[in-house]
Motif scaffolding. Structure first.
Motif, mmCIF file in Angstrom:
data_model
loop_
_atom_site.group_PDB
_atom_site.id
_atom_site.type_symbol
_atom_site.label_atom_id
_atom_site.label_comp_id
_atom_site.label_asym_id
_atom_site.label_seq_id
_atom_site.Cartn_x
_atom_site.Cartn_y
_atom_site.Cartn_z
ATOM 1 N N ILE A 120 0.854 -1.184 0.000
ATOM 2 C CA ILE A 120 0.000 0.000 0.000
ATOM 3 C C ILE A 120 0.891 1.235 0.000
ATOM 4 O O ILE A 120 1.721 1.396 0.884
ATOM 5 C CB ILE A 120 -0.914 -0.007 1.240
ATOM 6 N N ILE A 127 -4.247 7.265 3.328
ATOM 7 C CA ILE A 127 -5.582 6.984 3.858
ATOM 8 C C ILE A 127 -5.506 6.004 5.027
ATOM 9 O O ILE A 127 -6.098 6.228 6.090
ATOM 10 C CB ILE A 127 -6.493 6.434 2.747
ATOM 11 N N ILE B 34 -6.806 12.711 -4.020
ATOM 12 C CA ILE B 34 -7.775 12.519 -2.948
ATOM 13 C C ILE B 34 -7.774 13.781 -2.104
ATOM 14 O O ILE B 34 -6.744 14.164 -1.560
ATOM 15 C CB ILE B 34 -7.399 11.300 -2.073
ATOM 16 N N VAL B 222 -13.511 9.776 7.518
ATOM 17 C CA VAL B 222 -12.789 8.510 7.690
ATOM 18 C C VAL B 222 -13.541 7.365 7.018
ATOM 19 O O VAL B 222 -12.974 6.589 6.251
ATOM 20 C CB VAL B 222 -12.564 8.223 9.187
ATOM 21 N N LEU B 225 -13.498 7.743 3.228
ATOM 22 C CA LEU B 225 -12.213 7.338 2.660
ATOM 23 C C LEU B 225 -12.135 5.818 2.593
ATOM 24 O O LEU B 225 -11.653 5.238 1.620
ATOM 25 C CB LEU B 225 -11.057 7.900 3.494
ATOM 26 N N VAL B 228 -14.172 4.780 -0.436
ATOM 27 C CA VAL B 228 -13.544 4.896 -1.753
ATOM 28 C C VAL B 228 -12.396 3.904 -1.894
ATOM 29 O O VAL B 228 -12.090 3.456 -2.993
ATOM 30 C CB VAL B 228 -13.035 6.326 -2.075
ATOM 31 N N THR B 229 -11.778 3.572 -0.781
ATOM 32 C CA THR B 229 -10.713 2.583 -0.859
ATOM 33 C C THR B 229 -11.295 1.224 -1.234
ATOM 34 O O THR B 229 -10.738 0.481 -2.039
ATOM 35 C CB THR B 229 -9.973 2.485 0.486
ATOM 36 N N PHE B 233 -10.800 4.333 -6.272
ATOM 37 C CA PHE B 233 -10.790 5.793 -6.251
ATOM 38 C C PHE B 233 -11.551 6.414 -7.415
ATOM 39 O O PHE B 233 -11.941 7.557 -7.354
ATOM 40 C CB PHE B 233 -9.347 6.314 -6.302
ATOM 41 N N SER B 269 -13.101 0.243 10.337
ATOM 42 C CA SER B 269 -12.819 0.667 8.972
ATOM 43 C C SER B 269 -11.341 0.485 8.650
ATOM 44 O O SER B 269 -10.978 0.177 7.514
ATOM 45 C CB SER B 269 -13.251 2.115 8.763
ATOM 46 N N ILE B 273 -10.189 -1.519 5.432
ATOM 47 C CA ILE B 273 -9.353 -0.878 4.404
ATOM 48 C C ILE B 273 -8.103 -1.697 4.139
ATOM 49 O O ILE B 273 -7.759 -1.999 2.991
ATOM 50 C CB ILE B 273 -8.913 0.530 4.850
ATOM 51 N N VAL B 274 -7.410 -2.054 5.218
ATOM 52 C CA VAL B 274 -6.147 -2.767 5.032
ATOM 53 C C VAL B 274 -6.399 -4.099 4.328
ATOM 54 O O VAL B 274 -5.698 -4.470 3.383
ATOM 55 C CB VAL B 274 -5.436 -2.979 6.387
ATOM 56 N N LEU B 277 -7.146 -3.440 0.649
ATOM 57 C CA LEU B 277 -5.981 -2.977 -0.104
ATOM 58 C C LEU B 277 -4.989 -4.102 -0.339
ATOM 59 O O LEU B 277 -4.319 -4.160 -1.366
ATOM 60 C CB LEU B 277 -5.295 -1.818 0.623
ATOM 61 N N PRO B 281 -5.661 -3.998 -4.426
ATOM 62 C CA PRO B 281 -5.222 -2.610 -4.182
ATOM 63 C C PRO B 281 -6.016 -1.573 -4.971
ATOM 64 O O PRO B 281 -6.126 -0.426 -4.549
ATOM 65 C CB PRO B 281 -3.765 -2.601 -4.647
#
Ligand SMILES: Nc1ncnc2c1ncn2[C@@H]1O[C@H](COP(=O)(O)OP(=O)(O)O)[C@@H](O)[C@H]1O
Ligand SMILES: [Mg+2]
Lengths: 347, 293, 245
Positions: A120, A127, B34, B222, B225, B228-229, B233, B269, B273-274, B277, B281
């Motif tokens: 990442i 983010i 962003i 937060v 974001l 969108v992740t 994007f 979140s 997210i992690v 991604l 990704p």
């Protein structure tokens, strides 16, 4: 307008190197002298500037070397501060041990966040770290029993022995200054080392760097860990110099991350002076203006940040008088490069 | 039944996250950036609406004015502050949006003050019960309003000439210049649209019981974001789906996991997210992109 | 083909044109002329500045010097205005909108013009009749077309602006010989049936000289040689020195 690239900075040659060394020595001398000439209130304020500078130096390691942004360093600061605070409140561990533990825990948190940073990057990393930083106060509040949550946690402060030649405020200042100078020296050594060159290569062009045998994963995790550790140390020192932390302390909220980043941008990338200058401005500007209104201070702070980004992209320490008078030529319109061959681009 | 109730509440929150996420996506599509200040912009829009309403203008009309003003403001900010940095390193651009975050937040504190104020509701009070699930008109209204906005936006992008130009610029700026599209102007329009969408998001939030105050959008930012992740994007659909998913996940997590409440939902979140991604990704709806040089 | 170059009215006149990318100067005073209804080819080695010249004419790079199109000074005009005047670039490597459909690509060709929705639709139909393959693929994304089809699309998109002159940057680049031939066939037709003027940049000197009236050879940002296409083709010394065949 040419952008100062990561590979050309920090390596002044010949006369410039000597000039830089002289400036650094003068700054260090001034730093050592400060507590002898100011009243305790000011010394305490300067101590806080040093703490912020140390946190910024940690961030600089990540951003300056690899070009990655973290908006979550306030969380590492918080890990350091709370580790020290909780350890000292609940065990008999002496302060240096608590500080070492806090740094280690911060490093561990850095490694954990650094792990995804292998894949990442850039905006996504910003983010992820932002969300990490924004969640930290909530994390603290989840363990109110241990951390005191919003009520806060008292931490035993550094206090000198009876026969020590310095007063409490001076002692605290010098302890933090020692940490700052040691870390600066380490970063300087790193910068001059093969690893430093590899890191910058990685930041400039990862694919090229890997082709030349740079071990990207190891370096990325390593630099993230070290960066977090330094900022956590700053947090720990904050705890033992300030004596109180809470989930509302701005350094452990997202505002802290923003302040560190802003100080980094304002100061520029010079290893010692950049973070110091940035931290001083970031701390003093709101304090000066803040007597009128803290909000006004923040506005000025944001405007200064934007103006510096627009006009002096290398930060204040990147400004060199020689470049002020050089004509730059007009800004050219964006280069219209034709689109790459479209083969396979839509698969 | 509790599950259904949570689902409904989650969708309501998710609609707000989706709205701000959509603003972020529109902004990213127009300038590849962003905008970390998008939430604060939305706060300012909500404040403007509150001020207008307080001066006696009906709330819907105030919202309309705020949308227009936000559009102009967003476009102007892009022109003055963002445009000069478009050829600079990405780091600088991200920092610019963080600078905007600080400024917007401070402006809100100074002009509006720190005291939270309620905003007149957009929708009638009360609600109805459906097989035991309580649904307020606010919630229905908020979801419908977002649906309306999204439909309008989709029609704009797919049916109008300007919308086509916007899509062209977003995917191929160089080719856009060749055919004679004013790429810089499109960037401005993109920021304007994003700010206008943010205004709707901010005002909608007040209809779910949040008061207007300087940090009202921070948690929303937060989660948006995160949305969108998850979604990618550049994907409008992704923003909507991601927003709703985050709303539902947050609502479930904070209600069902003991000890996790309030802002701690953000930790969820982070995990989401992690995980996304690492697995994908570019986001679930995003296309793999050739690296920007 | 024509011997009327000097008597025909001038459409494009370039006088001492300079262009640069940042600090890198690429054109150092290029002068050339294209008459109404003429096909001119611009030859030169890789990196000579051919693409830069075309981009400079279209207002896409920083430039200075005189450019007159159809009697108007366009040396300082933005690209949108130049397209509206009828001077349209077909860029190197096609430059189509890979993520948009064929039909949307065509519509974008008319973007800066004042054409109404129905006029645009009519032009687009016309072009799809001219290039049936584009008609068949109108709802497909342009990125899925083959190289030759994309070249046709790029030309068709340029035609949407109802140009008087096309600037073509290496239209044969990366195409199979048979496809190249059909692209040049198309260009010849456009020239003959619509009276379009063409300024073609080519590495494929032989083919392009075949359809051109006049030729310029550019080297390191300067015009070195010019003359009727036939005489350049027939001058063996010139061919050896500049064109390498
Ligand atoms: N976008 C650009 N930025 C900087 N230099 C460029 C750019 N495009 C082309 N150049 C340089 O300009 C010169 C001419 O390029 P170009 O016009 O593309 O040549 P040609 O089309 O004749 O092959 C080359 O030396 C090339 O390196
Ligand atoms: Mg070329």
């Amino acid at each position: 307008m040419s952008e100062p690239t990561r590979s050309t900075r920090l390596r002044p040659s010949g006369r410039r190197a000597i000039g830089a060394a002289v400036v650094n020595l003068i700054v260090i001398a001034a730093l050592v002298a400060i507590p002898l000439f100011f009243e305790p209130f000011r010394v305490t304020q300067f101590t806080q500037i040093l703490v912020v500078a140390l946190a910024v130096m940690g961030l600089n390691l990540l951003t300056g070397f690899t070009g990655q942004i973290s908006v979550g360093h306030s969380a590492f600061f918080g890990f350091g501060a709370y580790s020290v605070g909780v350890i000292m409140a609940n065990t008999d561990a002496p302060m240096p041990v608590a500080l070492a533990a806090g740094t280690a825990i911060g490093a561990l948190a850095g490694a954990v966040i650094g792990l995804p940073s292998l894949r990442i990057k850039d905006t996504s990393l910003a983010i992820v770290t932002l969300v990490f930083g924004a969640s930290f106060p909530a994390l603290v509040n989840m363990f109110t029993g241990l951390t005191g949550g919003t009520q806060g946690l008292r931490v035993e402060r550094i206090s000198p022995a009876e026969d020590f030649p310095f007063a409490a405020d001076q002692t605290r200042y010098y302890v933090v200054l020692c940490a700052v100078l040691v870390v600066a020296a380490c970063v300087l050594l790193l910068d001059r080392s093969r690893t430093g060159r590899e890191l910058r290569a990685l930041g400039d062009n990862e694919i090229a760097a890997v082709t030349f045998g740079v071990n990207a994963p190891r370096l990325r995790i390593g630099v993230f860990t070290a960066s977090a550790a330094i900022t956590a140390l700053a947090g720990g020192l904050f705890a033992v110099t300030n004596g109180f932390i809470s989930s509302g302390t701005s350094f452990v909220t997202i505002l802290g991350s923003i302040e560190f980043l802003t100080a980094l941008v304002i100061g520029g990338r010079a290893i010692l002076i950049g973070p110091l200058l940035g931290a001083a401005i970031a701390q003093l500007l709101p304090a000066q203006l803040g007597q009128e209104s803290p909000e006004l201070a923040h506005l000025v702070y944001g405007v200064v940040l934007i103006v510096i980004l627009l006009l002096a992209p290398g930060g204040l320490t990147g400004l060199r008088p020689s470049t002020w008078f050089r004509s730059r030529g007009p800004e050219l319109p964006p280069l219209p490069t034709t689109a790459p061959p479209t083969k396979g681009s839509t698969a | 039944m509790l599950i259904m109730q949570l689902l409904v509440d989650g969708v309501g929150k998710g609609a707000i996250y989706a709205a701000l996420a959509l603003a972020i996506v529109v902004c990213h599509r127009s300038t590849g950036l962003i905008n970390f200040a998008q939430g604060e912009f939305a706060t300012l829009s909500a404040m403007l609406t509150a001020v207008l309403t307080a001066s006696g203008i009906p709330v819907w009309f105030s919202l309309g004015i705020a949308v227009v003003v936000s559009f102009i403001g967003g476009a102007l900010i892009q022109f003055v502050v963002v445009r000069p940095t478009l050829k600079r390193p990405h780091l600088v651009q991200i920092m610019i949006t963080i600078g905007l975050y600080i400024c917007a937040n401070a402006v809100g504190q100074i002009v509006f003050g720190p005291t939270p104020r309620p905003l007149d509701p957009l929708f009638p009070a009360g609600g109805f019960s459906l097989v035991g699930i309580r649904i307020s008109w606010d919630l229905v209204g908020v979801v419908l309003l977002q649906a309306l906005v999204i439909t309008a936006l989709t029609l704009f992008f797919s049916r109008t000439k300007a919308g086509l130009g916007f899509r062209a610029v977003a995917t191929a700026p160089a080719a856009s210049r060749v055919v004679g599209i004013r790429v810089e102007r499109m960037h401005m329009v993109g920021w304007g649209i994003a700010a206008a969408l943010g205004a709707v998001a901010g005002v909608s939030l007040t209809n779910l019981g949040v008061y207007v105050e300087p940090s009202m959008m921070t948690p929303v930012l937060v989660f948006s974001l995160a949305a969108v992740t998850i979604g990618g994007f550049d994907s409008a659909i992704g923003a909507i789906v991601g927003g709703v998913v985050m709303g539902v996940v947050e609502t479930f997590a904070t209600s069902l996991i003991p000890g996790l409440s309030g802002d701690a939902g953000m930790l969820v979140s982070l995990v989401v997210i992690v995980a996304i991604l690492l697995v994908r990704p570019q986001g679930i709806f995003g296309r793999e992109r050739v690296a920007r040089v | 083909m024509t011997t009327t170059r000097d008597s025909a009215p001038t459409l494009l006149e370039v006088n001492d044109l300079h262009a640069r990318y940042g600090d890198a100067r690429v054109l150092h005073g290029v002068s050339l002329r294209v008459a109404e209804g003429e096909v001119v080819v611009l030859l030169g080695a890789n990196g000579a500045g051919k693409s830069t010249l075309l981009k400079a004419l279209s207002g896409l790079v920083d430039r200075s010097g005189g450019v007159t199109f159809d009697g108007a000074d366009i040396s300082g005009e933005p690209s949108a205005r130049i397209v509206r005047r009828g001077l349209v670039l077909v860029p190197e490597g096609r430059g189509t909108f890979a993520d948009l459909t064929v039909e949307e690509n065509l519509r974008l060709g008319a973007y800066p013009t004042a054409a109404t929705r129905s006029e645009v639709a009519a032009s687009s139909d016309e072009i799809m009749t001219m290039f049936p393959i584009l008609g068949e693929r109108s709802t497909q994304r342009a990125g899925l077309l083959s190289g030759g089809e994309q070249q046709m699309l790029a030309i068709g998109r340029a035609l949407m602006a109802r140009p008087r002159m096309l600037l073509l940057d290496e239209p044969s680049l990366g195409l199979a010989p048979a496809v190249t031939k059909s692209v040049f066939e198309t260009l010849r037709t456009l020239h003959e049936e619509r009276g379009l003027s063409l300024l073609i940049v080519e590495q494929n000197a032989e083919l392009s000289l075949g359809i051109a009236d006049y030729a310029y050879v550019i080297e390191a940002g300067l015009i070195r040689v010019d003359g009727p296409a036939r005489s350049i083709r027939d001058n063996e010394g010139l061919r050896r020195a500049y064109l390498g065949y």
